[in-house]
Design an enzyme around this catalytic site. Sequence first.
Site, PDB file in Angstrom:
ATOM      1  N   GLU A  89      10.366 -12.884 -11.237  1.00 51.94           N
ATOM      2  CA  GLU A  89      11.250 -12.613 -10.088  1.00 51.94           C
ATOM      3  C   GLU A  89      10.599 -11.632  -9.109  1.00 51.94           C
ATOM      4  OE1 GLU A  89      15.370 -12.844 -12.765  1.00 51.94           O
ATOM      5  OE2 GLU A  89      14.507 -10.889 -12.274  1.00 51.94           O
ATOM      6  N   TYR A  94      14.343   6.913  -1.301  1.00 45.65           N
ATOM      7  CA  TYR A  94      13.490   6.923  -2.509  1.00 45.65           C
ATOM      8  C   TYR A  94      12.277   7.838  -2.386  1.00 45.65           C
ATOM      9  CZ  TYR A  94      15.535   2.181  -3.286  1.00 45.65           C
ATOM     10  OH  TYR A  94      16.345   1.091  -3.461  1.00 45.65           O
ATOM     11  N   CYS A 106      21.704  10.723  13.728  1.00 42.18           N
ATOM     12  CA  CYS A 106      22.190  12.085  13.544  1.00 42.18           C
ATOM     13  C   CYS A 106      22.286  12.458  12.072  1.00 42.18           C
ATOM     14  CB  CYS A 106      23.530  12.245  14.243  1.00 42.18           C
ATOM     15  SG  CYS A 106      23.377  11.865  15.979  1.00 42.18           S
ATOM     16  N   TYR A 115      12.493  -4.556   1.244  1.00 39.58           N
ATOM     17  CA  TYR A 115      13.541  -3.531   1.259  1.00 39.58           C
ATOM     18  C   TYR A 115      13.537  -2.752   2.578  1.00 39.58           C
ATOM     19  CZ  TYR A 115      13.136  -4.842  -3.608  1.00 39.58           C
ATOM     20  OH  TYR A 115      13.044  -5.579  -4.753  1.00 39.58           O
TER      21      TYR A 115
HETATM   22  C1  LIG Z   1      15.055  -6.151  -7.436  1.00 45.75           C
HETATM   23  C2  LIG Z   1      14.839  -7.092  -8.549  1.00 45.75           C
HETATM   24  C3  LIG Z   1      13.679  -7.865  -8.614  1.00 45.75           C
HETATM   25  C4  LIG Z   1      12.552  -7.753  -7.605  1.00 45.75           C
HETATM   26  O1  LIG Z   1      11.804  -6.588  -7.763  1.00 45.75           O
HETATM   27  P1  LIG Z   1      10.446  -6.388  -6.959  1.00 45.75           P
HETATM   28  O2  LIG Z   1       9.977  -5.059  -7.322  1.00 45.75           O
HETATM   29  O3  LIG Z   1      10.743  -6.500  -5.523  1.00 45.75           O
HETATM   30  O4  LIG Z   1       9.501  -7.428  -7.444  1.00 45.75           O
HETATM   31  C5  LIG Z   1      13.565  -8.782  -9.630  1.00 45.75           C
HETATM   32  N1  LIG Z   1      14.540  -8.924 -10.561  1.00 45.75           N
HETATM   33  C6  LIG Z   1      15.667  -8.192 -10.543  1.00 45.75           C
HETATM   34  C7  LIG Z   1      16.692  -8.399 -11.577  1.00 45.75           C
HETATM   35  C8  LIG Z   1      15.847  -7.250  -9.544  1.00 45.75           C
HETATM   36  O5  LIG Z   1      16.966  -6.514  -9.537  1.00 45.75           O
END
Ligand SMILES: *Cc1c(COP(=O)(O)O)cnc(C)c1O
Length: 427
Positions: free
Chosen positions: A273, A316, A355, A384
């Site tokens: 992912e 962050y 502000c 992001y």
């Molecule tokens: C945010 C997220 C990602 C993606 O993370 P990256 O650091 O952008 O690769 C993948 N899986 C889940 C469950 C997430 O919450």
Amino acid sequence: MDHFHYKNDLLNCEDVPVSELAKQYGTPLYVYSQRTLLHHLAQLQRAFAAVDPLICYSVKTNGNLHICKLMAEHGSGFDVTSGGELYRALKAGVTGEKIVFAGVGKTAAEFRYALEVGVKMFNVESDAELHALGEVAGSVGKVASVALRVNPALPPKTHVKTDTSVKGTKFGLDIDSILEVAQGVADNRKLRVCGLHMHLGSPILSAQPYREGVEKGLVLIDRLRKQGHPIETINMGGGFGIHYRKQEAPPADAFAEVIVPAVKQAGCKLVLEPGRFIVGNAGILVSRVIYTKDSGGRHFIIQDAAMNDLIRPTLYDSFHRIWPVAPASGFPAPPDDYEAEIPGTVKNDVVGPVCESGDFLAKDRRLPPVQPDDLLATFSAGAYGMAMASNYNSRPRAAEVLVDGKNHRLIRRRETFEDLVRPEIEV
Ligand SMILES: *Cc1c(COP(=O)(O)O)cnc(C)c1O
């Protein structure tokens, strides 16, 4: 590698001078490089090719439909974390079989939507969610495919706000109780527990946490199978780090080296992912300097991009390289080791018009001298960035442009003042 380069003292995205884009589309402006996006996706596809993974681009990272569509056209599926993201993924042109659904708080309405469109898998994060999903599946006469998301309780590995696999975060099933939870649904015919999922956090700059994660995963898969669950998929989430400061991120191969053998050993299919790895360095935020000012012993550059456009620095403590689009004469392009000191640069706080004292893109940042009207590029802003943008201070959100070679097109128009008030019930 990315396709933002200085040519003749001017920043180009692929073959287009960024100053031209700013002139045509205005600022603040997100500029994305299509070549860079596709290059990063291809790097992952190649690195993990031995196990033929389903790469599910993380929609939350940058959900612009044009970007999602590009991903889909090049073989990617999608990782979604809400009904809204599921809607986007489907609009991008994939079917449910290429979508996985994550998140700690999925609602019954989201379950129904996702079951209706036949998502590949739900990444389930609690006992309560598991039973709720079973009930909804029963009520619509479907069987839900489930990957149990484990929190593998690893040592801290990134910023505390984005570390999802230390003990005590809200994410995943506690590794000490996941087997008990799984046992509890061994006879539930509305649920098919066929995967194990973990997403360790982000950004991660070493393969080591993945090594520790998959080791724990292999043990769990074995035990889950002994309970009768047909585990076929391991989903290692995203989190692969990128170059923010210099060349600090490992290549895709480094992550593949620890993940691929484990996937083979488990006899599983692999789902990934990734978000940041694909789109992070494929985007910059272009802004224009409004004023400079000295106050309290500090030098401020006030420019037209603010925390509502890019919240990562203040949320962050994130670091983004910043450099003039056209550096003052005698100043070079930003060096590969960005933190190297260049003579003649001075320290600035790069701030926006919002502000809040927390409205900054960088603090104590050494930059060549800049004047009002100069353009600045904030790099590594593709992930992001726009995805987290808001209308705070009633600022219309920025426009987004996608560059492909010499061509460029608007993929999201700049918001207008009318857009700001449109959803408010007429007064
Ligand atoms: C945010 C997220 C990602 C993606 O993370 P990256 O650091 O952008 O690769 C993948 N899986 C889940 C469950 C997430 O919450």
